[in-house]
Scaffold this motif. Structure first.
Motif, PDB file in Angstrom:
ATOM      1  N   MET A   1       1.002   6.293  -7.186  1.00  0.00           N
ATOM      2  CA  MET A   1      -0.270   6.728  -7.747  1.00  0.00           C
ATOM      3  C   MET A   1      -0.912   7.888  -6.972  1.00  0.00           C
ATOM      4  SD  MET A   1      -0.131   4.677 -10.222  1.00  0.00           S
ATOM      5  CE  MET A   1      -1.580   5.344 -11.026  1.00  0.00           C
ATOM      6  N   GLY A   2      -0.386   8.203  -5.802  1.00  0.00           N
ATOM      7  CA  GLY A   2      -0.913   9.344  -5.046  1.00  0.00           C
ATOM      8  C   GLY A   2      -2.127   9.032  -4.199  1.00  0.00           C
ATOM      9  N   ASP A   3      -2.582   7.780  -4.192  1.00  0.00           N
ATOM     10  CA  ASP A   3      -3.739   7.356  -3.414  1.00  0.00           C
ATOM     11  C   ASP A   3      -3.537   5.916  -2.981  1.00  0.00           C
ATOM     12  OD1 ASP A   3      -5.814   9.080  -2.702  1.00  0.00           O
ATOM     13  OD2 ASP A   3      -6.617   9.142  -4.738  1.00  0.00           O
ATOM     14  N   SER A   4      -4.258   5.508  -1.949  1.00  0.00           N
ATOM     15  CA  SER A   4      -4.247   4.102  -1.561  1.00  0.00           C
ATOM     16  C   SER A   4      -4.929   3.294  -2.661  1.00  0.00           C
ATOM     17  CB  SER A   4      -4.991   3.911  -0.241  1.00  0.00           C
ATOM     18  OG  SER A   4      -6.386   4.152  -0.432  1.00  0.00           O
TER      19      SER A   4
ATOM     20  N   ILE B   1       0.839  -1.202   0.000  1.00  0.00           N
ATOM     21  CA  ILE B   1       0.000   0.000   0.000  1.00  0.00           C
ATOM     22  C   ILE B   1       0.875   1.253   0.000  1.00  0.00           C
ATOM     23  CG2 ILE B   1      -1.640   1.343   1.378  1.00  0.00           C
ATOM     24  CD1 ILE B   1      -2.838  -1.372   2.269  1.00  0.00           C
ATOM     25  N   ALA B   2       1.959   1.243   0.785  1.00  0.00           N
ATOM     26  CA  ALA B   2       2.859   2.400   0.835  1.00  0.00           C
ATOM     27  C   ALA B   2       3.497   2.646  -0.531  1.00  0.00           C
ATOM     28  CB  ALA B   2       3.930   2.180   1.893  1.00  0.00           C
ATOM     29  N   MET B   3       3.928   1.568  -1.215  1.00  0.00           N
ATOM     30  CA  MET B   3       4.495   1.717  -2.560  1.00  0.00           C
ATOM     31  C   MET B   3       3.458   2.281  -3.512  1.00  0.00           C
ATOM     32  SD  MET B   3       4.383   0.395  -5.865  1.00  0.00           S
ATOM     33  CE  MET B   3       3.593  -1.212  -5.656  1.00  0.00           C
ATOM     34  N   PHE B   4       2.270   1.711  -3.504  1.00  0.00           N
ATOM     35  CA  PHE B   4       1.219   2.126  -4.438  1.00  0.00           C
ATOM     36  C   PHE B   4       0.866   3.595  -4.225  1.00  0.00           C
ATOM     37  CE2 PHE B   4      -3.002   2.612  -6.145  1.00  0.00           C
ATOM     38  CZ  PHE B   4      -3.032   1.777  -7.256  1.00  0.00           C
ATOM     39  N   LYS B   5       0.739   4.002  -2.985  1.00  0.00           N
ATOM     40  CA  LYS B   5       0.393   5.390  -2.695  1.00  0.00           C
ATOM     41  C   LYS B   5       1.489   6.338  -3.147  1.00  0.00           C
ATOM     42  CE  LYS B   5      -1.606   8.275   0.932  1.00  0.00           C
ATOM     43  NZ  LYS B   5      -2.089   8.311   2.343  1.00  0.00           N
ATOM     44  N   GLY B   6       2.736   5.903  -2.993  1.00  0.00           N
ATOM     45  CA  GLY B   6       3.850   6.741  -3.436  1.00  0.00           C
ATOM     46  C   GLY B   6       3.863   6.944  -4.940  1.00  0.00           C
TER      47      GLY B   6
ATOM     48  N   GLY C   1     -11.660   3.316  -6.425  1.00  0.00           N
ATOM     49  CA  GLY C   1     -12.954   3.959  -6.212  1.00  0.00           C
ATOM     50  C   GLY C   1     -13.098   5.245  -6.990  1.00  0.00           C
ATOM     51  N   ARG C   2     -11.990   5.983  -7.098  1.00  0.00           N
ATOM     52  CA  ARG C   2     -12.024   7.244  -7.875  1.00  0.00           C
ATOM     53  C   ARG C   2     -12.212   6.974  -9.342  1.00  0.00           C
ATOM     54  NH1 ARG C   2      -6.526  10.242  -7.631  1.00  0.00           N
ATOM     55  NH2 ARG C   2      -6.067   8.777  -9.305  1.00  0.00           N
TER      56      ARG C   2
END
Length: 256
Positions: free
Chosen positions: A246-249, A239-244, A255-256
């Motif tokens: 893509m800017g979101d969890s 999750i930390a990698m993905f957020k870094g 969902g967006r």
């Protein structure tokens, strides 16, 4: 491996209108043949990851991103997992303010809203559709050009290395170990990545994992399963990698 599903695009010699569009749902492992159009093409992904090989580079459009293909550019489009995308074809006379080379684009919020309207493909009359498409072209000109989300290289050793990582995103070997496996020194590999990719190999690998994760998330695969499949010991690390990247969890992004 599933054989590629070849999709033939409409065989227009001229466009039916100065701006024309079609929404296309592609199955897993879908591909288009080699093409070259006398008009510009804007491609936007509603779901899945649309890929384009053009001029020795690979452009990717994860959901809600796009790329631009100018008139006369060679192109081959494909996708590894099922996608839904829209292609907007634009007469060359209306493309003067668009880039003259294939590029990735960051879609503005206003254009995204119009693209969502376009996906419904339900208009009271053709004049209404034409007005919306013309405004969309104006807004395309405002989209920031961004670095290719997952750039490629023509250098043989680096190209083979990247292809291997495409096939096995769970590979956790270090940069030094990968360099040796493909006949490179670590220093040479770092230099090639900076020159050809414009980023470190670590960032490229994280982007590639994020792209794979997006396709799995849209198939309702759990975050825990995705993390394990991509080689992460814990879901929180993934999750930390993905957020870094893509800017979101993962949950908020899908969902967006």
């Amino acid at each position: 491996m599933q054989p590629p599903h070849l999709r033939q695009p409409p065989g227009h010699v001229t466009l039916p209108a100065p701006i024309w569009f079609r929404v296309e749902a592609m199955p897993d492992n879908g591909t288009y043949p080699f093409m070259r159009h006398p008009w510009g093409e804007f491609v936007y992904s509603y779901s899945g990851v649309t890929e384009l090989r053009t001029g020795g580079q690979v452009l990717l459009a994860p959901p809600h991103m796009a790329f631009w293909i100018p008139a006369g550019a060679d192109q081959v489009g494909y996708n590894r997992k099922a996608t839904v995308h829209v292609s907007i074809y634009i007469d060359q006379s209306l493309c003067a303010e668009m880039p003259d080379v294939p590029v990735s684009l960051r879609v503005t919020p206003l254009l995204r809203a119009m693209l969502d309207r376009l996906e419904l493909a339900s208009f009271d009359d053709t004049a209404q559709q034409a007005r919306l498409l013309r405004v969309m072209v104006d807004e395309m000109e405002r989209c920031p050009v961004t670095q290719s989300f997952l750039p490629d290289s023509d250098e043989p050793a680096l190209k083979r290395l990247l292809a291997a990582l495409h096939d096995t995103p769970s590979d956790r070997r270090s940069t030094a170990t990968l360099a040796r496996s493909f006949g490179l020194s670590e220093r040479t590999l770092l230099r090639l990545c900076k020159r050809d990719l414009g980023m470190s190999l670590t960032e490229w690998r994280n982007r590639q994992r994020a792209v794979r994760a997006i396709a799995m998330l849209q198939e309702d695969v759990s975050v825990e399963t995705i993390a394990l499949d991509l080689g992460y010991a814990t879901a929180s690390a993934f999750i930390a990698m993905f957020k870094g990247i893509m800017g979101d969890s993962p949950a908020r992004y899908v969902g967006r």
